[in-house]
Structure formats: structure tokens, C-alpha cells
Scaffold this motif. Structure first.
Motif, PDB file in Angstrom:
ATOM      1  N   ALA A  77      46.113  51.937  29.969  1.00 44.65           N
ATOM      2  CA  ALA A  77      45.195  51.434  30.999  1.00 44.65           C
ATOM      3  C   ALA A  77      43.748  51.598  30.570  1.00 44.65           C
ATOM      4  CB  ALA A  77      45.447  52.172  32.320  1.00 44.65           C
ATOM      5  N   ALA A  78      43.415  52.746  29.983  1.00 47.18           N
ATOM      6  CA  ALA A  78      42.052  52.992  29.531  1.00 47.18           C
ATOM      7  C   ALA A  78      41.658  52.006  28.440  1.00 47.18           C
ATOM      8  CB  ALA A  78      41.919  54.427  29.027  1.00 47.18           C
ATOM      9  N   ARG A  79      42.608  51.685  27.569  1.00 40.13           N
ATOM     10  CA  ARG A  79      42.318  50.743  26.483  1.00 40.13           C
ATOM     11  C   ARG A  79      42.052  49.347  27.037  1.00 40.13           C
ATOM     12  NH1 ARG A  79      40.566  52.806  21.854  1.00 40.13           N
ATOM     13  NH2 ARG A  79      41.110  51.574  20.024  1.00 40.13           N
ATOM     14  N   GLU A  80      42.838  48.949  28.034  1.00 42.53           N
ATOM     15  CA  GLU A  80      42.683  47.612  28.596  1.00 42.53           C
ATOM     16  C   GLU A  80      41.348  47.436  29.316  1.00 42.53           C
ATOM     17  OE1 GLU A  80      44.507  44.654  28.404  1.00 42.53           O
ATOM     18  OE2 GLU A  80      45.211  45.876  26.724  1.00 42.53           O
ATOM     19  N   GLU A  81      40.761  48.517  29.780  1.00 45.66           N
ATOM     20  CA  GLU A  81      39.478  48.424  30.479  1.00 45.66           C
ATOM     21  C   GLU A  81      38.350  47.947  29.575  1.00 45.66           C
ATOM     22  OE1 GLU A  81      38.729  52.222  32.235  1.00 45.66           O
ATOM     23  OE2 GLU A  81      39.707  51.675  34.107  1.00 45.66           O
ATOM     24  N   ARG A  82      38.569  47.959  28.268  1.00 41.60           N
ATOM     25  CA  ARG A  82      37.528  47.566  27.325  1.00 41.60           C
ATOM     26  C   ARG A  82      37.378  46.052  27.220  1.00 41.60           C
ATOM     27  NH1 ARG A  82      39.181  50.233  21.812  1.00 41.60           N
ATOM     28  NH2 ARG A  82      37.100  49.486  21.227  1.00 41.60           N
ATOM     29  N   TYR A  83      38.340  45.308  27.749  1.00 42.85           N
ATOM     30  CA  TYR A  83      38.366  43.872  27.513  1.00 42.85           C
ATOM     31  C   TYR A  83      38.120  43.079  28.799  1.00 42.85           C
ATOM     32  CZ  TYR A  83      40.675  45.460  23.251  1.00 42.85           C
ATOM     33  OH  TYR A  83      40.967  46.116  22.078  1.00 42.85           O
ATOM     34  N   VAL A  84      37.528  41.891  28.626  1.00 41.20           N
ATOM     35  CA  VAL A  84      37.374  40.949  29.731  1.00 41.20           C
ATOM     36  C   VAL A  84      37.957  39.611  29.301  1.00 41.20           C
ATOM     37  CG1 VAL A  84      35.315  42.080  30.648  1.00 41.20           C
ATOM     38  CG2 VAL A  84      35.069  40.221  28.974  1.00 41.20           C
ATOM     39  N   LEU A  85      38.290  38.780  30.261  1.00 42.55           N
ATOM     40  CA  LEU A  85      38.796  37.442  29.975  1.00 42.55           C
ATOM     41  C   LEU A  85      37.628  36.466  29.898  1.00 42.55           C
ATOM     42  CD1 LEU A  85      41.914  37.249  32.327  1.00 42.55           C
ATOM     43  CD2 LEU A  85      41.728  38.204  30.024  1.00 42.55           C
ATOM     44  N   SER A  86      37.783  35.435  29.095  1.00 46.14           N
ATOM     45  CA  SER A  86      36.718  34.443  28.955  1.00 46.14           C
ATOM     46  C   SER A  86      37.317  33.060  28.761  1.00 46.14           C
ATOM     47  CB  SER A  86      35.817  34.800  27.758  1.00 46.14           C
ATOM     48  OG  SER A  86      36.565  34.806  26.552  1.00 46.14           O
ATOM     49  N   GLY A  87      36.460  32.037  28.832  1.00 43.54           N
ATOM     50  CA  GLY A  87      36.916  30.666  28.644  1.00 43.54           C
ATOM     51  C   GLY A  87      37.639  30.138  29.866  1.00 43.54           C
ATOM     52  N   GLN A  88      38.736  29.415  29.632  1.00 40.28           N
ATOM     53  CA  GLN A  88      39.563  28.894  30.726  1.00 40.28           C
ATOM     54  C   GLN A  88      40.499  29.993  31.218  1.00 40.28           C
ATOM     55  OE1 GLN A  88      38.974  25.760  31.573  1.00 40.28           O
ATOM     56  NE2 GLN A  88      40.548  25.273  33.062  1.00 40.28           N
ATOM     57  N   VAL A  89      40.465  30.283  32.508  1.00 39.55           N
ATOM     58  CA  VAL A  89      41.255  31.394  33.058  1.00 39.55           C
ATOM     59  C   VAL A  89      42.044  30.924  34.282  1.00 39.55           C
ATOM     60  CG1 VAL A  89      41.196  33.729  34.014  1.00 39.55           C
ATOM     61  CG2 VAL A  89      39.506  33.047  32.278  1.00 39.55           C
ATOM     62  N   GLN A  90      43.353  31.110  34.245  1.00 37.05           N
ATOM     63  CA  GLN A  90      44.202  30.841  35.407  1.00 37.05           C
ATOM     64  C   GLN A  90      44.340  32.130  36.221  1.00 37.05           C
ATOM     65  OE1 GLN A  90      48.014  29.414  34.044  1.00 37.05           O
ATOM     66  NE2 GLN A  90      47.194  27.509  33.209  1.00 37.05           N
ATOM     67  N   VAL A  91      44.180  32.051  37.541  1.00 38.69           N
ATOM     68  CA  VAL A  91      44.324  33.237  38.389  1.00 38.69           C
ATOM     69  C   VAL A  91      45.252  32.942  39.565  1.00 38.69           C
ATOM     70  CG1 VAL A  91      42.016  34.058  37.791  1.00 38.69           C
ATOM     71  CG2 VAL A  91      42.349  32.729  39.871  1.00 38.69           C
ATOM     72  N   ASP A  92      45.831  34.018  40.099  1.00 39.75           N
ATOM     73  CA  ASP A  92      46.692  33.884  41.277  1.00 39.75           C
ATOM     74  C   ASP A  92      46.697  35.212  42.016  1.00 39.75           C
ATOM     75  OD1 ASP A  92      48.343  32.714  43.121  1.00 39.75           O
ATOM     76  OD2 ASP A  92      50.122  32.676  41.849  1.00 39.75           O
ATOM     77  N   ASP A  93      46.990  35.141  43.315  1.00 41.51           N
ATOM     78  CA  ASP A  93      47.137  36.355  44.105  1.00 41.51           C
ATOM     79  C   ASP A  93      48.594  36.781  44.087  1.00 41.51           C
ATOM     80  OD1 ASP A  93      47.444  33.871  45.685  1.00 41.51           O
ATOM     81  OD2 ASP A  93      48.073  35.242  47.282  1.00 41.51           O
ATOM     82  N   ALA A  94      48.838  38.082  44.033  1.00 39.72           N
ATOM     83  CA  ALA A  94      50.204  38.590  43.953  1.00 39.72           C
ATOM     84  C   ALA A  94      50.272  39.969  44.603  1.00 39.72           C
ATOM     85  CB  ALA A  94      50.663  38.658  42.496  1.00 39.72           C
ATOM     86  N   TYR A  95      51.503  40.426  44.823  1.00 42.61           N
ATOM     87  CA  TYR A  95      51.727  41.735  45.440  1.00 42.61           C
ATOM     88  C   TYR A  95      52.770  42.505  44.653  1.00 42.61           C
ATOM     89  CZ  TYR A  95      49.091  40.253  49.538  1.00 42.61           C
ATOM     90  OH  TYR A  95      48.092  39.827  50.376  1.00 42.61           O
ATOM     91  N   LEU A  96      52.530  43.789  44.510  1.00 47.11           N
ATOM     92  CA  LEU A  96      53.464  44.689  43.854  1.00 47.11           C
ATOM     93  C   LEU A  96      54.101  45.568  44.918  1.00 47.11           C
ATOM     94  CD1 LEU A  96      54.462  45.630  41.023  1.00 47.11           C
ATOM     95  CD2 LEU A  96      52.670  47.360  41.102  1.00 47.11           C
ATOM     96  N   GLY A  97      55.428  45.662  44.890  1.00 43.70           N
ATOM     97  CA  GLY A  97      56.113  46.488  45.880  1.00 43.70           C
ATOM     98  C   GLY A  97      56.865  45.647  46.877  1.00 43.70           C
ATOM     99  N   GLY A  98      57.546  46.320  47.791  1.00 41.07           N
ATOM    100  CA  GLY A  98      58.342  45.639  48.797  1.00 41.07           C
ATOM    101  C   GLY A  98      58.287  46.341  50.131  1.00 41.07           C
ATOM    102  N   GLN A  99      58.962  45.764  51.083  1.00 38.25           N
ATOM    103  CA  GLN A  99      58.946  46.304  52.443  1.00 38.25           C
ATOM    104  C   GLN A  99      59.763  47.587  52.545  1.00 38.25           C
ATOM    105  OE1 GLN A  99      60.386  43.534  55.350  1.00 38.25           O
ATOM    106  NE2 GLN A  99      60.473  45.041  56.978  1.00 38.25           N
ATOM    107  N   ARG A 100      59.205  48.582  53.213  1.00 37.33           N
ATOM    108  CA  ARG A 100      59.948  49.801  53.494  1.00 37.33           C
ATOM    109  C   ARG A 100      60.777  49.627  54.752  1.00 37.33           C
ATOM    110  NH1 ARG A 100      55.197  53.294  52.122  1.00 37.33           N
ATOM    111  NH2 ARG A 100      55.650  54.323  50.152  1.00 37.33           N
ATOM    112  N   SER A 101      61.902  50.333  54.804  1.00 36.97           N
ATOM    113  CA  SER A 101      62.741  50.284  55.995  1.00 36.97           C
ATOM    114  C   SER A 101      61.951  50.763  57.206  1.00 36.97           C
ATOM    115  CB  SER A 101      63.987  51.162  55.798  1.00 36.97           C
ATOM    116  OG  SER A 101      64.778  51.182  56.952  1.00 36.97           O
TER     117      SER A 101
END
Length: 234
Positions: free
Chosen positions: A47-71
């Protein structure tokens, strides 16, 4: 000891679906708490390594969710066990995927997306999104916004989002194939970054485990208390 750590790095960095702490426990013959701590220290380095980079040029984005519903909990986007995150993929001039970014956000608001964009996108990038209003905030980070109204169409009918949909599909396969459960809200950034780290280095698997150990060493000492706080910065 060095050989053992290289083996651990290879297992965690090169497994296509990731590696759970339980599987690591079996490989190393250690206790589950020890395997969990090793696993999270290495994911922390990713995670720390990935913080060094940014995206550039043409970028596709989307909204998403991690996890699921609890009982007994809320359903849908209001579930207490769901973590919202932005999925983004930068493309080459030929339309091939270059880098991936998966970042948790407080919610899909104009303010949250503006902060995300200023941290993860290079000025001048062209951002392609669906019609979700919050993504217009990428312009505050000096990016161009190109929205596409999805309406009732399915992801496979939208070439504009081919690669970001592919990444999300692979992420789902990776997580469900390796992890029965984890603290989504506390450690989401770390698991997403570990997946991202492997994807962004997919063309150099031969040296991936050695590079991961170098990244972990450069993070310095990370005691268990720090790891459990789920902070990424080194």
C-alpha cells in the motif's frame, strides 16, 4: 531467514487470487496471529508503495463497494459492512490498461471525489465515468471529465468501461477466492492496495517478490500496534 522471507514474498505477491493469513499459516507452520501479522506487514508495504504513483492520460473510473450486508443490518449501499471505493484504470494511446488505482472514499460526494482526484490523478488527465454526478468534481483537480449515461445498459454493452469492469471482476474473484471474511471498514485500503500492487506489476513477476521485500524494508519497523491501526503511510 532471508530465504524464508523471499518465499513468503513470493507466495503473497504472485498468488493470482492473493493469499489469506490462514493459507500462509499452513505454508509457514506458524500460529495464525503470526501469519496474520506477516501478511499485513507485507500488504502495508504494498500500500505504501502504491501511494507513490498517480494515474494520467485517459482514465476509466467507476464507483464500487467492498463488503456485503450483515445479518440484521442495512441492505444495499447503506450496509454498515460496505466500504465505498473508486476504481480507476489508466489506458495507453492504443487503449490498453496501464495502471490501476483502487481507493476507499468516505462516500460518493463531490467533495470526496475532488479529494480523491487531487491525490490520485495527474493534472490534465481525461476521466471517463458513468453519469454519477460526483465524478464531475475531477475538474477541480485540473482534469477533463467525459461522462457517459449508462441507463439500463449492462457493463458488457459499454466499451467505454471495459477495463475498469474487468478489474472489478478480477478483484471480486481474488477476494472471494482467498478470504472468507476480514474487517472491511478497517483494512479495506490495505487489501485493495495489495491487489493493485500485483496488477500493476503483472509484467515483471520474476522479480516481484524481491521488490516487495525491499519495499517492506524501506517502511522501517512496523509493530503490531501500528499495523492494527490500519495506517498506510511509511
Amino acid at each position: 531467514m532471508a530465504r524464508a522471507w523471499r518465499g513468503v514474498g513470493r507466495l503473497i505477491s504472485q498468488a493470482k487470487t492473493g493469499l489469506s493469513a490462514l493459507a500462509l499459516k499452513r505454508h509457514l507452520g506458524v500460529s495464525y496471529p503470526t501469519a496474520w501479522l506477516i501478511h499485513h506487514k507485507l500488504m502495508h508495504a504494498m500500500a505504501a508503495r502504491e501511494e507513490r504513483y498517480v494515474l494520467s492520460g485517459q482514465v476509466q473510473v467507476d464507483d464500487a463497494y467492498l463488503g456485503g450486508q450483515r445479518s440484521g443490518g442495512k441492505a444495499g449501499r447503506g450496509s454498515e459492512n460496505k466500504v465505498p471505493f473508486v476504481a480507476a484504470v489508466s489506458l495507453s494511446d492504443e487503449g490498453h490498461p496501464l495502471r490501476v488505482n483502487l481507493s476507499p472514499v468516505p462516500g460518493f460526494t463531490l467533495e470526496a471525489v475532488a479529494v480523491w482526484a487531487s491525490t490520485n490523478l495527474a493534472v490534465g488527465s481525461t476521466v471517463c465515468s458513468d453519469g454519477l454526478a460526483c465524478f464531475s468534481a475531477v475538474t477541480e483537480a485540473g482534469c477533463v471529465h467525459q461522462p457517459t449515461v449508462v441507463a439500463a445498459r449492462k457493463p458488457k454493452e459499454l466499451p467505454e468501461f471495459q477495463w475498469v469492469n474487468t478489474v472489478l471482476g478480477n478483484l471480486k474473484t481474488s477476494l472471494t477466492g482467498s478470504y472468507h471474511a476480514f474487517a472491511f471498514r478497517k483494512y479495506a485500503a490495505r487489501y485493495l492496495a495489495a491487489f493493485t500492487y500485483r496488477v500493476n506489476r503483472r509484467f515483471d513477476l520474476r522479480t516481484l517478490h524481491e521488490r516487495l521485500l525491499v519495499a517492506a524494508a524501506r517502511c522501517g519497523a512496523q509493530p503490531e500496534g501500528t499495523i492494527r491501526m490500519a495506517e498506510v503511510h511509511c
